[in-house]
Design an enzyme around this catalytic site. Structure first.
Site, PDB file in Angstrom:
ATOM      1  N   HIS A  46     -10.280   2.215  -4.477  1.00 38.54           N
ATOM      2  CA  HIS A  46     -10.580   1.043  -4.572  1.00 38.54           C
ATOM      3  C   HIS A  46     -11.426   0.553  -3.073  1.00 38.54           C
ATOM      4  O   HIS A  46     -11.247   1.316  -2.315  1.00 38.54           O
ATOM      5  CB  HIS A  46      -9.397   0.015  -4.479  1.00 38.54           C
ATOM      6  CG  HIS A  46      -9.011   0.190  -6.122  1.00 38.54           C
ATOM      7  ND1 HIS A  46      -8.252  -0.969  -6.575  1.00 38.54           N
ATOM      8  CD2 HIS A  46      -9.173   0.796  -7.293  1.00 38.54           C
ATOM      9  CE1 HIS A  46      -7.705  -0.631  -7.796  1.00 38.54           C
ATOM     10  NE2 HIS A  46      -8.272   0.552  -8.101  1.00 38.54           N
ATOM     11  N   GLU A  48     -10.997  -1.641  -1.067  1.00 39.87           N
ATOM     12  CA  GLU A  48      -9.901  -1.700   0.239  1.00 39.87           C
ATOM     13  C   GLU A  48      -9.457  -0.667   0.738  1.00 39.87           C
ATOM     14  O   GLU A  48      -9.388  -0.224   1.885  1.00 39.87           O
ATOM     15  CB  GLU A  48      -8.702  -2.867  -0.436  1.00 39.87           C
ATOM     16  CG  GLU A  48      -9.304  -4.000  -0.905  1.00 39.87           C
ATOM     17  CD  GLU A  48      -9.436  -4.172  -2.315  1.00 39.87           C
ATOM     18  OE1 GLU A  48      -8.865  -5.147  -2.943  1.00 39.87           O
ATOM     19  OE2 GLU A  48     -10.155  -2.966  -3.002  1.00 39.87           O
ATOM     20  N   CYS A  76      -5.591  -5.932  -5.856  1.00 41.91           N
ATOM     21  CA  CYS A  76      -4.370  -5.592  -6.620  1.00 41.91           C
ATOM     22  C   CYS A  76      -3.124  -5.493  -6.044  1.00 41.91           C
ATOM     23  O   CYS A  76      -3.011  -5.271  -4.878  1.00 41.91           O
ATOM     24  CB  CYS A  76      -4.799  -4.306  -7.527  1.00 41.91           C
ATOM     25  SG  CYS A  76      -5.069  -2.901  -6.607  1.00 41.91           S
ATOM     26  N   CYS A  79      -3.451  -2.226  -3.568  1.00 42.29           N
ATOM     27  CA  CYS A  79      -4.193  -2.781  -2.468  1.00 42.29           C
ATOM     28  C   CYS A  79      -3.363  -3.285  -1.472  1.00 42.29           C
ATOM     29  O   CYS A  79      -3.386  -3.405  -0.339  1.00 42.29           O
ATOM     30  CB  CYS A  79      -5.558  -2.925  -2.694  1.00 42.29           C
ATOM     31  SG  CYS A  79      -6.546  -1.961  -3.455  1.00 42.29           S
TER      32      CYS A  79
END
Length: 161
Positions: A46, A48, A76, A79
């Site tokens: 992701h 992040e 999410c 993260c």
């Protein structure tokens, strides 16, 4: 946030869900990244996570003290956990994510009372632009799938003739 949006556009152009992130310390860009789970065959890739990894390497520390992460979509649960462990000082996100957002929309992992680290959280920054980028991406993706399904149906009927 504008730089995170530019990175999110790169993700969308690459066929990834358009999410971008940047990490800033002392008003200086430390790291940035965009979603790449498809390209990297990595469910943890992701925006992040990639940004935190790059920032840790750049700063020579896994603790990202006194930093701010800007991300175009609410993080999410995975993260959010990484943000807590990295000890960032502030999270700024654009669009809320009601299905999986872990900074207050679906669940708020960042304010659980027994955590050993808390951060300031600001949501809704450039929200319309961030949301539009995601909506446009998924609208195009649905249209492409529909066209492919229609094409397959037409090709299937042509072969039966």
């Amino acid at each position: 946030m504008r730089r995170a949006l530019a990175l999110a556009k790169e993700a969308g152009e690459a066929g990834e869900i358009p999410v971008g992130a940047v990490l800033v310390k002392d008003n200086q860009l430390v790291a940035g990244g965009f979603n790449q789970p498809i390209r990297r065959h990595d469910p943890a890739a992701h925006a992040e996570i990639l940004t935190l990894r790059e920032a840790g390497a750049a700063l020579g520390n896994y603790r990202l003290i006194d930093t701010t992460l800007y991300v175009t979509l609410e993080p999410c649960m995975m993260c959010a956990g990484a943000l807590i462990h990295s000890r960032i000082k502030r999270l700024v996100f654009g669009a809320a994510e009601p299905k999986t957002g872990a900074a207050g929309s679906f669940i708020d992992l960042l304010t659980l009372p027994r955590l050993n680290h808390y951060m300031d959280v600001t949501g809704g920054v450039l929200e319309e632009e961030c949301s539009a980028l995601l909506s446009d991406f998924f609208r195009r993706r649905r249209a492409e799938k529909k066209a492919l399904k229609r094409q397959r149906a037409e090709n299937g009927s042509d072969s039966a003739s």
